[in-house]
Design a protein around this motif. Structure first.
Motif, PDB file in Angstrom:
ATOM      1  N   PRO A  38       0.207   2.072   0.501  1.00 55.48           N
ATOM      2  CA  PRO A  38       0.165   1.745   1.938  1.00 55.48           C
ATOM      3  C   PRO A  38       1.558   1.551   2.534  1.00 55.48           C
ATOM      4  O   PRO A  38       1.856   2.035   3.619  1.00 55.48           O
ATOM      5  CB  PRO A  38      -0.662   0.441   1.981  1.00 55.48           C
ATOM      6  N   VAL A  39       2.431   0.846   1.801  1.00 59.99           N
ATOM      7  CA  VAL A  39       3.795   0.623   2.319  1.00 59.99           C
ATOM      8  C   VAL A  39       4.558   1.942   2.347  1.00 59.99           C
ATOM      9  O   VAL A  39       5.250   2.262   3.322  1.00 59.99           O
ATOM     10  CB  VAL A  39       4.553  -0.398   1.430  1.00 59.99           C
ATOM     11  N   VAL A  40       4.395   2.736   1.265  1.00 57.96           N
ATOM     12  CA  VAL A  40       5.091   4.032   1.199  1.00 57.96           C
ATOM     13  C   VAL A  40       4.692   4.893   2.395  1.00 57.96           C
ATOM     14  O   VAL A  40       5.549   5.459   3.092  1.00 57.96           O
ATOM     15  CB  VAL A  40       4.746   4.752  -0.131  1.00 57.96           C
ATOM     16  N   HIS A  41       3.375   4.953   2.677  1.00 53.08           N
ATOM     17  CA  HIS A  41       2.914   5.824   3.772  1.00 53.08           C
ATOM     18  C   HIS A  41       3.443   5.367   5.113  1.00 53.08           C
ATOM     19  O   HIS A  41       3.949   6.159   5.906  1.00 53.08           O
ATOM     20  CB  HIS A  41       1.379   5.848   3.823  1.00 53.08           C
ATOM     21  N   SER A  42       3.315   4.058   5.386  1.00 57.96           N
ATOM     22  CA  SER A  42       3.711   3.626   6.732  1.00 57.96           C
ATOM     23  C   SER A  42       5.224   3.738   6.921  1.00 57.96           C
ATOM     24  O   SER A  42       5.701   4.177   7.974  1.00 57.96           O
ATOM     25  CB  SER A  42       3.180   2.227   7.054  1.00 57.96           C
ATOM     26  N   LEU A  43       5.999   3.412   5.875  1.00 63.62           N
ATOM     27  CA  LEU A  43       7.455   3.526   6.013  1.00 63.62           C
ATOM     28  C   LEU A  43       7.878   4.994   6.125  1.00 63.62           C
ATOM     29  O   LEU A  43       8.713   5.361   6.958  1.00 63.62           O
ATOM     30  CB  LEU A  43       8.141   2.860   4.812  1.00 63.62           C
ATOM     31  N   SER A  44       7.253   5.838   5.316  1.00 61.82           N
ATOM     32  CA  SER A  44       7.598   7.260   5.346  1.00 61.82           C
ATOM     33  C   SER A  44       7.291   7.868   6.720  1.00 61.82           C
ATOM     34  O   SER A  44       8.100   8.615   7.280  1.00 61.82           O
ATOM     35  CB  SER A  44       6.813   7.969   4.242  1.00 61.82           C
ATOM     36  N   ASP A  45       6.110   7.503   7.286  1.00 66.66           N
ATOM     37  CA  ASP A  45       5.755   8.016   8.622  1.00 66.66           C
ATOM     38  C   ASP A  45       6.784   7.560   9.654  1.00 66.66           C
ATOM     39  O   ASP A  45       7.202   8.334  10.521  1.00 66.66           O
ATOM     40  CB  ASP A  45       4.364   7.520   9.035  1.00 66.66           C
ATOM     41  N   SER A  46       7.197   6.285   9.556  1.00 64.57           N
ATOM     42  CA  SER A  46       8.173   5.773  10.536  1.00 64.57           C
ATOM     43  C   SER A  46       9.496   6.520  10.413  1.00 64.57           C
ATOM     44  O   SER A  46      10.122   6.872  11.423  1.00 64.57           O
ATOM     45  CB  SER A  46       8.448   4.284  10.314  1.00 64.57           C
ATOM     46  N   VAL A  47       9.941   6.778   9.171  1.00 64.94           N
ATOM     47  CA  VAL A  47      11.230   7.465   8.996  1.00 64.94           C
ATOM     48  C   VAL A  47      11.138   8.890   9.521  1.00 64.94           C
ATOM     49  O   VAL A  47      12.045   9.368  10.222  1.00 64.94           O
ATOM     50  CB  VAL A  47      11.648   7.461   7.500  1.00 64.94           C
ATOM     51  N   VAL A  48      10.023   9.572   9.230  1.00 67.07           N
ATOM     52  CA  VAL A  48       9.871  10.966   9.701  1.00 67.07           C
ATOM     53  C   VAL A  48       9.869  11.000  11.232  1.00 67.07           C
ATOM     54  O   VAL A  48      10.471  11.889  11.845  1.00 67.07           O
ATOM     55  CB  VAL A  48       8.575  11.597   9.118  1.00 67.07           C
TER      56      VAL A  48
END
Ligand code: FES
Length: 307
Positions: A38-48
């Motif tokens: 969950p953390v990986v997905h939300s952080l990755s989406d924010s960075v993209v």
């Protein structure tokens, strides 16, 4: 099947011991730790979202330098912090130590920005390890910031303790960074070693009339998978495995950049000039291996690795 003869509590104890004695086992567990997703997905989406494709993102990946910028930049905080702790140990001046700690904290900003850009275009197992690496380095920077505040307030002993803890945490984070780069191959070129695999001299590929015009196709040359693109009588050939993480370029699409036909990787959008493999957009930084081609009088295409 062989059963362990140890009592479960002793087996658990042995497991913990193995984790401590072999940090690689811990890193491998993190690769498979779905609880981080969950953390990986939300952080990755924010960075993209924050880093759309373009020159700024390419610079963060290191495209202009031909290799990722993050590994070079992380040396700055680690070097400064190591030096600061050494000065603490060998009675250096407080002023010099504080300057090193402050410069170390300041240089985490470009290191983190480049790291986040690269991390957002990794596979999920790599991203899990990358997340733990980032948490350790953020924690280390926070401890050094605390050290700076303590020193400014005259609490030198606390400042030294916080610096030592920060360096220990940064070293743990660096281990996970090493696992990510050296074991999981983040940042290294995943293109095949064409000059070692294709042999010397010219090789027959296929007839010119067997290739569709202006369509990406895959052809095999021994062990090598090749991306082949024909424009009329011109044939361009690249290694098919994307240098970023090995994506299949023949499943990508053709775009025109700076007046040249380019192929965009279907996995993370790296873009290469089809004529010679030059990187136009990251996250890839390594040139895609390319081949020289010629058409024989009998209409056969021959190729050899471009030197
Ligand atoms: S594999 Fe990532 S851009 Fe090609």
């Amino acid at each position: 099947m062989r059963q362990s003869l140890l009592h479960p509590s002793r087996r658990a104890g042995k497991g913990r011991k193995a984790l401590l004695s072999r940090p690689a086992v811990l890193a491998e567990r993190i690769e498979r730790a779905h609880s981080l997703d969950p953390v990986v997905h939300s952080l990755s989406d924010s960075v993209v979202r924050a880093l759309p494709a373009g020159p700024r993102t390419d610079a963060l990946h290191g495209v202009p330098f031909g290799q990722p910028a993050h590994p070079a930049l992380v040396r700055l905080p680690l070097g400064c912090w190591s030096s600061a702790v050494l000065l603490d140990l060998f009675h250096g001046t407080e002023r010099a130590t504080a300057v090193l700690v402050a410069v170390g904290v300041g240089t985490t900003v470009p290191a983190a920005a480049t790291g986040l850009a690269d991390w957002s275009a990794l596979h999920q197992d790599q991203q899990r390890v990358g997340l733990v690496h980032a948490i350790c380095q953020t924690g280390a920077a926070t401890l050094f910031l605390g050290s700076l505040a303590a020193r400014a307030g005259g609490r030198t002993g606390t400042g030294r303790a916080l610096s030592a803890s920060g360096l220990a945490l940064a070293s743990i984070g660096a281990y996970f960074g090493g696992h990510l780069a050296l074991r999981l191959g983040a940042g290294t070129s995943h293109a095949e070693q064409v000059s070692h695999l294709s042999g010397l001299g010219w090789h027959d590929l296929c007839g010119l009339d067997e290739l569709p015009d202006r369509r990406l196709v895959r052809r095999q040359l021994g062990y090598l998978s090749l991306l082949v693109y024909r424009q009329g009588g011109e044939v361009s050939v690249l290694s098919d495995r994307c240098s970023h993480l090995g994506g299949p370029l023949h499943q990508g699409r053709i775009v025109v950049e700076r007046g040249a036909a380019c192929v965009t990787c279907p996995w993370h959008g790296s873009t290469f000039v089809v004529a010679d493999g030059t990187v136009v957009h990251g996250p890839a930084t390594a040139r895609q291996p390319s081949f020289e081609t010629r058409v024989t009088a009998g209409g056969r295409i021959e190729l050899r690795p471009r030197p």
